[in-house]
Design a protein around this motif. Structure first.
Motif, PDB file in Angstrom:
ATOM      1  N   UNK A   1      -0.050  -3.975  -8.945  1.00 48.67           N
ATOM      2  CA  UNK A   1       0.677  -2.787  -9.363  1.00 48.67           C
ATOM      3  C   UNK A   1       2.098  -3.187  -9.737  1.00 48.67           C
ATOM      4  N   UNK A   2       2.736  -2.356 -10.502  1.00 46.38           N
ATOM      5  CA  UNK A   2       4.123  -2.597 -10.847  1.00 46.38           C
ATOM      6  C   UNK A   2       4.998  -2.225  -9.664  1.00 46.38           C
ATOM      7  N   UNK A   3       6.158  -2.818  -9.625  1.00 49.40           N
ATOM      8  CA  UNK A   3       7.072  -2.515  -8.536  1.00 49.40           C
ATOM      9  C   UNK A   3       6.827  -3.408  -7.341  1.00 49.40           C
ATOM     10  N   UNK A   4       7.527  -3.127  -6.289  1.00 50.86           N
ATOM     11  CA  UNK A   4       7.493  -3.981  -5.120  1.00 50.86           C
ATOM     12  C   UNK A   4       6.580  -3.404  -4.055  1.00 50.86           C
ATOM     13  N   UNK A   5       5.922  -4.326  -3.376  1.00 47.18           N
ATOM     14  CA  UNK A   5       4.979  -3.915  -2.357  1.00 47.18           C
ATOM     15  C   UNK A   5       5.184  -4.752  -1.100  1.00 47.18           C
TER      16      UNK A   5
ATOM     17  N   UNK B   1       5.928  -9.528   4.437  1.00 47.09           N
ATOM     18  CA  UNK B   1       7.035  -9.771   3.521  1.00 47.09           C
ATOM     19  C   UNK B   1       7.081  -8.642   2.504  1.00 47.09           C
ATOM     20  N   UNK B   2       8.286  -8.149   2.234  1.00 50.54           N
ATOM     21  CA  UNK B   2       8.461  -7.106   1.236  1.00 50.54           C
ATOM     22  C   UNK B   2       8.932  -7.783  -0.040  1.00 50.54           C
ATOM     23  N   UNK B   3       8.164  -7.617  -1.129  1.00 50.22           N
ATOM     24  CA  UNK B   3       8.471  -8.341  -2.352  1.00 50.22           C
ATOM     25  C   UNK B   3       9.763  -7.850  -3.007  1.00 50.22           C
ATOM     26  N   UNK B   4      10.221  -6.668  -2.633  1.00 47.61           N
ATOM     27  CA  UNK B   4      11.434  -6.135  -3.238  1.00 47.61           C
ATOM     28  C   UNK B   4      12.680  -6.929  -2.890  1.00 47.61           C
ATOM     29  N   UNK B   5      12.776  -7.339  -1.624  1.00 46.84           N
ATOM     30  CA  UNK B   5      13.977  -8.062  -1.207  1.00 46.84           C
ATOM     31  C   UNK B   5      13.667  -9.351  -0.446  1.00 46.84           C
TER      32      UNK B   5
ATOM     33  N   UNK C   1       0.898  -0.673  -0.872  1.00 42.07           N
ATOM     34  CA  UNK C   1       1.480  -0.398  -2.178  1.00 42.07           C
ATOM     35  C   UNK C   1       2.226   0.927  -2.230  1.00 42.07           C
ATOM     36  N   UNK C   2       2.494   1.508  -1.088  1.00 41.32           N
ATOM     37  CA  UNK C   2       3.118   2.830  -1.063  1.00 41.32           C
ATOM     38  C   UNK C   2       4.595   2.806  -1.397  1.00 41.32           C
ATOM     39  N   UNK C   3       5.174   1.596  -1.478  1.00 41.27           N
ATOM     40  CA  UNK C   3       6.593   1.438  -1.856  1.00 41.27           C
ATOM     41  C   UNK C   3       7.502   2.215  -0.910  1.00 41.27           C
ATOM     42  N   UNK C   4       7.207   2.081   0.362  1.00 44.21           N
ATOM     43  CA  UNK C   4       8.015   2.786   1.341  1.00 44.21           C
ATOM     44  C   UNK C   4       9.334   2.083   1.612  1.00 44.21           C
ATOM     45  N   UNK C   5       9.497   0.865   1.081  1.00 47.56           N
ATOM     46  CA  UNK C   5      10.770   0.171   1.196  1.00 47.56           C
ATOM     47  C   UNK C   5      10.878  -0.762   2.385  1.00 47.56           C
ATOM     48  N   UNK C   6       9.880  -0.762   3.240  1.00 42.58           N
ATOM     49  CA  UNK C   6       9.874  -1.685   4.369  1.00 42.58           C
ATOM     50  C   UNK C   6       8.423  -1.977   4.705  1.00 42.58           C
TER      51      UNK C   6
ATOM     52  N   UNK D   1      -1.214   1.350   7.737  1.00 44.62           N
ATOM     53  CA  UNK D   1      -0.323   1.517   6.592  1.00 44.62           C
ATOM     54  C   UNK D   1      -0.773   0.690   5.387  1.00 44.62           C
ATOM     55  N   UNK D   2      -1.682  -0.226   5.605  1.00 46.38           N
ATOM     56  CA  UNK D   2      -2.105  -1.140   4.548  1.00 46.38           C
ATOM     57  C   UNK D   2      -3.421  -0.650   3.960  1.00 46.38           C
ATOM     58  N   UNK D   3      -3.405  -0.399   2.658  1.00 48.34           N
ATOM     59  CA  UNK D   3      -4.578   0.183   2.024  1.00 48.34           C
ATOM     60  C   UNK D   3      -5.535  -0.817   1.416  1.00 48.34           C
ATOM     61  N   UNK D   4      -5.096  -2.050   1.275  1.00 46.86           N
ATOM     62  CA  UNK D   4      -5.932  -3.068   0.641  1.00 46.86           C
ATOM     63  C   UNK D   4      -6.035  -4.280   1.561  1.00 46.86           C
ATOM     64  N   UNK D   5      -7.248  -4.809   1.647  1.00 49.03           N
ATOM     65  CA  UNK D   5      -7.513  -5.923   2.565  1.00 49.03           C
ATOM     66  C   UNK D   5      -8.373  -6.972   1.881  1.00 49.03           C
ATOM     67  N   UNK D   6      -8.141  -8.224   2.262  1.00 48.66           N
ATOM     68  CA  UNK D   6      -9.017  -9.291   1.827  1.00 48.66           C
ATOM     69  C   UNK D   6     -10.184  -9.419   2.784  1.00 48.66           C
TER      70      UNK D   6
END
Length: 126
Positions: free
Chosen positions: A28-32, A51-55, A100-105, A112-117
């Motif tokens: 998805x676009x944006x940070x996750x 790890x948060x990809x945004x920061x 991928x909810x982009x909650x910022x943390x 809270x995690x919607x996708x799993x391997x």
């Protein structure tokens, strides 16, 4: 839809090292937030690191702090978990997960995690 594929698990002796990889696709676009969880034999699944990809902010469970390092490479959308000084207590199935909810943390609860391997196994023998 995000797909996650883990690899790198295996069997090592106490004190050994492993590097797990989690390749993400359908990005998805944006940070996750990307996290690693583990489930030992007969135990509940527990959070290990995130790890948060945004920061690039990382968080670790106390049990792995100083021994494990999580990192993310944007070029290949792969998240790594470098594990050092392994002990039998680290044995289990390791799962990569994405929020991928982009909650910022990054949360530490699996809900809270919607996708799993599918997981990759780690066995540490004494």
């Amino acid at each position: 839809q995000v797909q996650l594929v883990e690899s790198g698990g295996g069997s090592v002796q106490t004190g050994g090292s492993l590097r797990l990889s989690c390749a993400a696709s359908g990005y998805v676009f944006g940070h996750i937030c990307l996290g690693w969880f583990r489930q030992g034999p007969g135990k509940a699944r527990t959070w290990v690191a995130s790890i948060y990809t945004g920061d690039g902010v990382t968080r670790y469970a106390d049990s792995v702090k100083g021994r494990f390092t999580i990192s993310h490479v944007y070029a290949n959308t792969t998240t790594y978990l470098q594990m050092e000084s392994l002990s039998p207590a680290d044995t289990g199935m390791y799962y990569c997960a994405a929020d991928t909810s982009r909650r910022g943390f990054c949360a530490t609860l699996s809900g809270y995690y919607g996708y799993w391997g599918q997981g990759t196994p780690v066995t540490v023998s004494s």
